[in-house]
Write a protein that holds these residues in place. Structure first.
Motif, PDB file in Angstrom:
ATOM      1  N   SER A  26       9.174  49.845 -23.121  1.00  0.00           N
ATOM      2  CA  SER A  26       9.569  49.599 -24.611  1.00  0.00           C
ATOM      3  C   SER A  26      11.229  49.312 -24.524  1.00  0.00           C
ATOM      4  O   SER A  26      11.905  50.124 -23.793  1.00  0.00           O
ATOM      5  N   LYS A  30      11.182  42.441 -24.527  1.00  0.00           N
ATOM      6  CA  LYS A  30       9.902  41.351 -24.545  1.00  0.00           C
ATOM      7  C   LYS A  30      10.015  40.799 -25.789  1.00  0.00           C
ATOM      8  O   LYS A  30       9.942  39.589 -25.854  1.00  0.00           O
ATOM      9  N   SER A  49      -1.220  41.355 -32.051  1.00  0.00           N
ATOM     10  CA  SER A  49      -1.994  42.482 -32.005  1.00  0.00           C
ATOM     11  C   SER A  49      -2.445  43.243 -33.137  1.00  0.00           C
ATOM     12  O   SER A  49      -1.716  43.118 -34.282  1.00  0.00           O
ATOM     13  N   ARG A  53       0.418  51.804 -35.523  1.00  0.00           N
ATOM     14  CA  ARG A  53       1.949  51.938 -35.859  1.00  0.00           C
ATOM     15  C   ARG A  53       2.350  51.520 -37.089  1.00  0.00           C
ATOM     16  O   ARG A  53       1.813  50.486 -37.409  1.00  0.00           O
ATOM     17  N   ARG A  56       7.915  48.574 -38.562  1.00  0.00           N
ATOM     18  CA  ARG A  56       9.503  48.578 -38.752  1.00  0.00           C
ATOM     19  C   ARG A  56      10.101  47.697 -39.833  1.00  0.00           C
ATOM     20  O   ARG A  56       9.305  46.806 -40.186  1.00  0.00           O
ATOM     21  N   TYR A  65       2.432  42.071 -36.130  1.00  0.00           N
ATOM     22  CA  TYR A  65       1.227  42.766 -35.949  1.00  0.00           C
ATOM     23  C   TYR A  65       0.424  42.833 -36.943  1.00  0.00           C
ATOM     24  O   TYR A  65       0.690  42.252 -38.166  1.00  0.00           O
ATOM     25  N   GLU A  84      -9.022  43.833 -25.446  1.00  0.00           N
ATOM     26  CA  GLU A  84      -8.612  45.182 -24.689  1.00  0.00           C
ATOM     27  C   GLU A  84      -7.791  45.713 -25.802  1.00  0.00           C
ATOM     28  O   GLU A  84      -7.254  45.398 -26.859  1.00  0.00           O
ATOM     29  N   TYR A  93      -3.065  50.180 -29.890  1.00  0.00           N
ATOM     30  CA  TYR A  93      -2.840  48.686 -30.111  1.00  0.00           C
ATOM     31  C   TYR A  93      -3.854  47.957 -29.388  1.00  0.00           C
ATOM     32  O   TYR A  93      -4.599  48.352 -28.367  1.00  0.00           O
ATOM     33  N   GLY A  94      -4.300  46.784 -30.005  1.00  0.00           N
ATOM     34  CA  GLY A  94      -5.219  45.968 -29.422  1.00  0.00           C
ATOM     35  C   GLY A  94      -5.280  44.382 -29.653  1.00  0.00           C
ATOM     36  O   GLY A  94      -4.632  43.896 -30.669  1.00  0.00           O
ATOM     37  N   THR A  95      -5.783  43.888 -28.917  1.00  0.00           N
ATOM     38  CA  THR A  95      -5.784  42.226 -28.850  1.00  0.00           C
ATOM     39  C   THR A  95      -6.945  41.608 -29.588  1.00  0.00           C
ATOM     40  O   THR A  95      -8.130  42.005 -28.999  1.00  0.00           O
ATOM     41  N   GLU A 113       1.526  39.753 -25.116  1.00  0.00           N
ATOM     42  CA  GLU A 113       2.704  40.828 -24.941  1.00  0.00           C
ATOM     43  C   GLU A 113       1.989  42.348 -25.140  1.00  0.00           C
ATOM     44  O   GLU A 113       2.089  42.823 -26.368  1.00  0.00           O
ATOM     45  N   ILE A 114       1.609  43.031 -24.082  1.00  0.00           N
ATOM     46  CA  ILE A 114       1.054  44.260 -23.982  1.00  0.00           C
ATOM     47  C   ILE A 114       1.246  45.126 -23.219  1.00  0.00           C
ATOM     48  O   ILE A 114       1.932  44.765 -22.101  1.00  0.00           O
ATOM     49  N   ASP A 115       0.911  46.544 -23.133  1.00  0.00           N
ATOM     50  CA  ASP A 115       1.511  47.448 -22.431  1.00  0.00           C
ATOM     51  C   ASP A 115       0.628  47.511 -20.879  1.00  0.00           C
ATOM     52  O   ASP A 115      -0.175  46.671 -20.768  1.00  0.00           O
ATOM     53  N   GLY A 118      -3.048  47.917 -21.212  1.00  0.00           N
ATOM     54  CA  GLY A 118      -3.715  46.562 -21.364  1.00  0.00           C
ATOM     55  C   GLY A 118      -3.770  45.639 -20.260  1.00  0.00           C
ATOM     56  O   GLY A 118      -4.712  44.901 -20.332  1.00  0.00           O
ATOM     57  N   ARG A 149      18.675  49.762 -30.320  1.00  0.00           N
ATOM     58  CA  ARG A 149      17.731  49.006 -31.390  1.00  0.00           C
ATOM     59  C   ARG A 149      17.791  49.717 -32.846  1.00  0.00           C
ATOM     60  O   ARG A 149      17.583  49.157 -33.725  1.00  0.00           O
ATOM     61  N   ARG A 160       8.899  57.169 -25.333  1.00  0.00           N
ATOM     62  CA  ARG A 160       8.716  55.881 -24.794  1.00  0.00           C
ATOM     63  C   ARG A 160       9.347  55.859 -23.412  1.00  0.00           C
ATOM     64  O   ARG A 160       9.012  54.964 -22.505  1.00  0.00           O
TER      65      ARG A 160
HETATM   66  N1  LIG Z   1      -2.546  47.364 -24.547  1.00  0.00           N
HETATM   67  C1  LIG Z   1      -1.960  46.862 -25.763  1.00  0.00           C
HETATM   68  N2  LIG Z   1      -0.617  46.974 -25.880  1.00  0.00           N
HETATM   69  C2  LIG Z   1      -0.101  46.339 -26.644  1.00  0.00           C
HETATM   70  C3  LIG Z   1      -0.573  45.440 -27.609  1.00  0.00           C
HETATM   71  N3  LIG Z   1       0.362  45.149 -28.458  1.00  0.00           N
HETATM   72  C4  LIG Z   1       1.689  45.796 -28.467  1.00  0.00           C
HETATM   73  N4  LIG Z   1       1.336  46.412 -27.041  1.00  0.00           N
HETATM   74  C5  LIG Z   1       2.313  47.332 -26.236  1.00  0.00           C
HETATM   75  O1  LIG Z   1       2.569  48.413 -27.017  1.00  0.00           O
HETATM   76  C6  LIG Z   1       3.881  48.848 -26.838  1.00  0.00           C
HETATM   77  C7  LIG Z   1       4.667  49.426 -27.716  1.00  0.00           C
HETATM   78  O2  LIG Z   1       4.547  48.370 -28.832  1.00  0.00           O
HETATM   79  P1  LIG Z   1       5.884  48.513 -30.037  1.00  0.00           P
HETATM   80  O3  LIG Z   1       5.181  49.749 -30.858  1.00  0.00           O
HETATM   81  O4  LIG Z   1       5.971  47.210 -30.861  1.00  0.00           O
HETATM   82  O5  LIG Z   1       7.078  48.831 -29.442  1.00  0.00           O
HETATM   83  P2  LIG Z   1       8.305  47.943 -28.468  1.00  0.00           P
HETATM   84  O6  LIG Z   1       7.406  47.207 -27.364  1.00  0.00           O
HETATM   85  O7  LIG Z   1       9.300  48.806 -28.084  1.00  0.00           O
HETATM   86  O8  LIG Z   1       8.893  46.721 -29.486  1.00  0.00           O
HETATM   87  C8  LIG Z   1       4.383  47.581 -25.967  1.00  0.00           C
HETATM   88  O9  LIG Z   1       4.444  47.868 -24.648  1.00  0.00           O
HETATM   89  C9  LIG Z   1       3.738  46.640 -26.391  1.00  0.00           C
HETATM   90  O10 LIG Z   1       3.768  45.539 -25.458  1.00  0.00           O
HETATM   91  C10 LIG Z   1      -1.941  45.198 -27.600  1.00  0.00           C
HETATM   92  O11 LIG Z   1      -2.858  44.512 -28.204  1.00  0.00           O
HETATM   93  N5  LIG Z   1      -2.705  45.883 -26.426  1.00  0.00           N
END
Ligand SMILES: Nc1nc2c(ncn2[C@@H]2O[C@H](COP(=O)(O)OP(=O)(O)O)[C@@H](O)[C@H]2O)c(=O)[nH]1
Ligand SMILES: Nc1ncnc2c1ncn2[C@@H]1O[C@H](COP(=O)(O)OP(=O)(O)O)[C@@H](O)[C@H]1O
Length: 197
Positions: A26, A30, A49, A53, A56, A65, A84, A93-95, A113-115, A118, A149, A160
């Protein structure tokens, strides 16, 4: 043979562009890199996704989202509608699966763009996916970006940063690492990895 209009016939799997996953801690940049890349190449499709959350300021439902309730997320998971999903820093969070499959069948490049969790799940279910890790130039710079930020309170930033330590340690699991020193350079390198330019 009559020409087939683009998009009507599924592209065979062996010539489909690979799905690309972009992960990284985070605050590493990205969203900034992806936004920069898509300004010049709007044809690069980024999966939107679903998340529990809260938005913002400036984030739009369906653009950044799909902001859903806990109940709605439960249903998406139970109905198998997510490719996932993961819990990250207290939110889920999910795709959405269907939109990704549709794009891949049409032969269009797909970016997630996922964690880290994922990314690992995608690697299991789609071994042909390429996993790209976005790394900060230094730990201090990551803290500076996440704090600068100004979107999260200190306790959320702490959470985070804890997750970031785990994510940074997992970098060797990825196919490629890009260090986000210059947004322009990283965006260009990512486009090249995706075979867009
Ligand atoms: N597994 C997974 N992670 C996600 C998804 N969408 C977003 N993320 C991840 O969730 C984390 C937190 O996202 P966010 O709250 O938007 O915070 P940010 O990455 O700091 O802008 C980040 O690592 C994103 O890449 C998803 O659909 N699946
Ligand atoms: N290469 C860079 N150099 C300096 N600041 C950056 C760079 N990339 C992103 N940032 C800044 O870092 C902060 C976090 O970026 P963001 O894209 O929201 O990260 P992420 O989506 O990975 O959580 C933002 O304030 C952004 O403007």
């Amino acid at each position: 043979m009559a020409a087939t209009p683009r998009g009507t016939t599924p592209v065979p799997p062996d010539v489909r562009p690979r799905l690309t996953v972009l992960s990284g801690p985070s605050g590493v940049g990205k969203s900034t890199v992806v936004a920069h890349m898509r300004k010049e190449h709007p044809e690069v499709w980024l999966s939107v996704s679903a998340t529990t959350r809260k938005p913002r300021p400036g984030e739009k439902h369906g653009v950044h989202y799909f902001f859903v309730t806990d109940d709605e997320m439960d249903k998406l998971i139970a109905n198998g509608e997510l490719l996932e999903w993961a819990e990250f820093a207290g939110n889920r969070y999910g795709t959405p699966r269907a939109a990704v499959q549709e794009r891949l069948e049409k032969g269009e490049p797909v970016l997630l763009e996922i964690d880290l969790q994922g990314a690992r799940l995608v690697r299991e279910s789609m071994p042909e996916a390429q996993l790209v890790f976005l790394a900060p130039p230094s730990w201090e710079e990551l803290v500076r970006r996440l704090t600068g930020r100004g979107t999260e309170p200190p306790e959320v930033i702490e959470r985070r940063l804890d997750a970031a330590k785990i994510e940074l340690a997992a970098e060797p699991e990825f196919d490629t690492t890009l260090v986000n020193t210059s947004v322009e350079d990283v965006a260009r390198e990512l486009l090249a990895l995706m075979d867009v330019v």
